[in-house]
Design an enzyme around this catalytic site. Structure first.
Site, PDB file in Angstrom:
ATOM      1  N   TYR A 154       1.558  -1.132  -0.540  1.00 64.23           N
ATOM      2  CA  TYR A 154      -0.246   0.024  -0.112  1.00 64.23           C
ATOM      3  C   TYR A 154       0.764   1.781   0.083  1.00 64.23           C
ATOM      4  O   TYR A 154       0.646   2.523  -0.430  1.00 64.23           O
ATOM      5  CB  TYR A 154      -0.655  -0.099   0.948  1.00 64.23           C
ATOM      6  CG  TYR A 154      -1.869   0.754   1.210  1.00 64.23           C
ATOM      7  CD1 TYR A 154      -2.743   0.690   0.019  1.00 64.23           C
ATOM      8  CD2 TYR A 154      -2.893   1.596   2.048  1.00 64.23           C
ATOM      9  CE1 TYR A 154      -4.209   1.044  -0.661  1.00 64.23           C
ATOM     10  CE2 TYR A 154      -4.157   1.805   2.403  1.00 64.23           C
ATOM     11  CZ  TYR A 154      -4.579   1.832   0.159  1.00 64.23           C
ATOM     12  OH  TYR A 154      -5.600   2.218   0.854  1.00 64.23           O
ATOM     13  N   LYS A 161      -3.656   7.924   2.800  1.00 61.32           N
ATOM     14  CA  LYS A 161      -5.108   7.672   4.100  1.00 61.32           C
ATOM     15  C   LYS A 161      -4.806   8.026   5.368  1.00 61.32           C
ATOM     16  O   LYS A 161      -5.448   8.205   6.063  1.00 61.32           O
ATOM     17  CB  LYS A 161      -5.465   6.090   3.813  1.00 61.32           C
ATOM     18  CG  LYS A 161      -6.381   5.432   2.930  1.00 61.32           C
ATOM     19  CD  LYS A 161      -7.124   6.153   2.773  1.00 61.32           C
ATOM     20  CE  LYS A 161      -7.878   5.388   1.679  1.00 61.32           C
ATOM     21  NZ  LYS A 161      -9.135   7.164   1.309  1.00 61.32           N
TER      22      LYS A 161
END
Ligand code: NAD
Length: 255
Positions: A154, A161
């Site tokens: 990620y 995020k």
């Protein structure tokens, strides 16, 4: 009476019918809401076509969240369809492939900046652009992937995020006095266009179902969409700055 009877909602992020936002729009309409969609200029035709698969076809307003011009025009363009907004859904994420998939150490700042601009700063940009139309009370809901951890592949999207989650808390602070709640749903992995764009997404998805006390179906966006609708409703009147996990319970387990 539906959960969202009479609510006027602006829903971003409907790209195709697997998009989490498509299911939010579908459920919201089924629960009595009027929905206006947004899409970046180059995608408005695609989103308009997908909109015809909703229970009621919804109008599509052009919005690229990185465009100052689109943001400035958002309230006026939305007002052509509804006279106010009771809720806004942020379902937007993008990062260049160069900053995901195991490139944490060599990703270039310009690409990281794009990820943070589109995926984190955009929550503030969207909320402020919609502010002239927001009713009291109103609810802003976004989607995150639990940013407390470093996940496989990620990479800088995970950092974006984390910034997104922090942005939601600051927005909750600054918009709370106007009667605007700001909350996030932290979803487990769901096989959407954005997800499969992440190189090595199956490494994030792998084993999720086995670790989840409730199990997890990564082909089913409905539990996530239901939580978004619940947060848009009048049933969380004193909740803001919150992150609701819809991940089968993985976030609460030791491993
Ligand atoms: P999706 O690809 O269907 O949706 C992503 C959306 O972002 C698209 O509609 C796209 O048009 C929009 N977008 C990208 N750049 C934009 C820009 N500059 N301006 C306006 N819109 C832009 O994928 P999805 O999985 O439904 O993603 C929706 C949200 O859910 C994202 O924030 C994503 O990070 C989050 N999320 C997804 C998962 C998952 O596993 N799919 C898990 C947790 C959170």
């Amino acid at each position: 009476m539906g959960l969202l009877e009479g609510k006027r909602l602006l829903v971003t992020g409907v790209l195709v019918d697997t998009s989490i936002a498509f299911h939010v729009a579908r459920l919201a309409q089924q629960e009595g809401a009027r929905v206006v969609l947004t899409a970046p200029g180059r995608q408005t035709r695609l989103t308009s076509a997908v909109s015809r698969r909703l229970p009621q076809e919804a109008p599509v307003v052009p919005l690229d969240v990185t465009s100052d011009e689109d943001l400035a025009a958002l309230a006026e363009r939305t007002r052509e369809h509804v006279d106010g907004l009771d809720g806004v859904v942020h379902s937007i994420g993008f990062a260049p492939q160069s900053v995901m998939g195991g490139h944490f150490l060599d990703a270039a700042w310009d690409d990281v900046a794009t990820a943070v601009h589109v995926s984190a700063y955009s929550l503030k940009a969207l909320a402020v652009a919609a502010q002239p139309l927001l009713a009291t009370p109103a609810s802003v809901v976004g989607l995150t992937f639990d940013a407390r951890y470093a996940w496989p592949v990620y990479d800088w999207m995970g950092v974006a995020k984390a910034a997104f989650e922090s942005t939601a808390r600051y927005l909750a602070r600054d918009l709370g006095p106007e009667g605007v709640r700001v909350n996030l749903v932290s979803a487990g992995p769901i096989r959407t266009t954005a997800a499969t764009h992440i190189p090595g997404f199956d490494q994030m998805e792998g084993g999720w179902s086995a670790r989840a006390p409730l199990g997890w179906d990564s082909s089913d966006p409905e539990p996530t969409a239901r939580a978004v609708c619940a947060l848009l409703s009048d049933w969380f009147p004193a909740t803001t700055g919150e992150i609701v996990h819809v991940d089968g319970g993985v976030h609460a387990m030791g491993q």
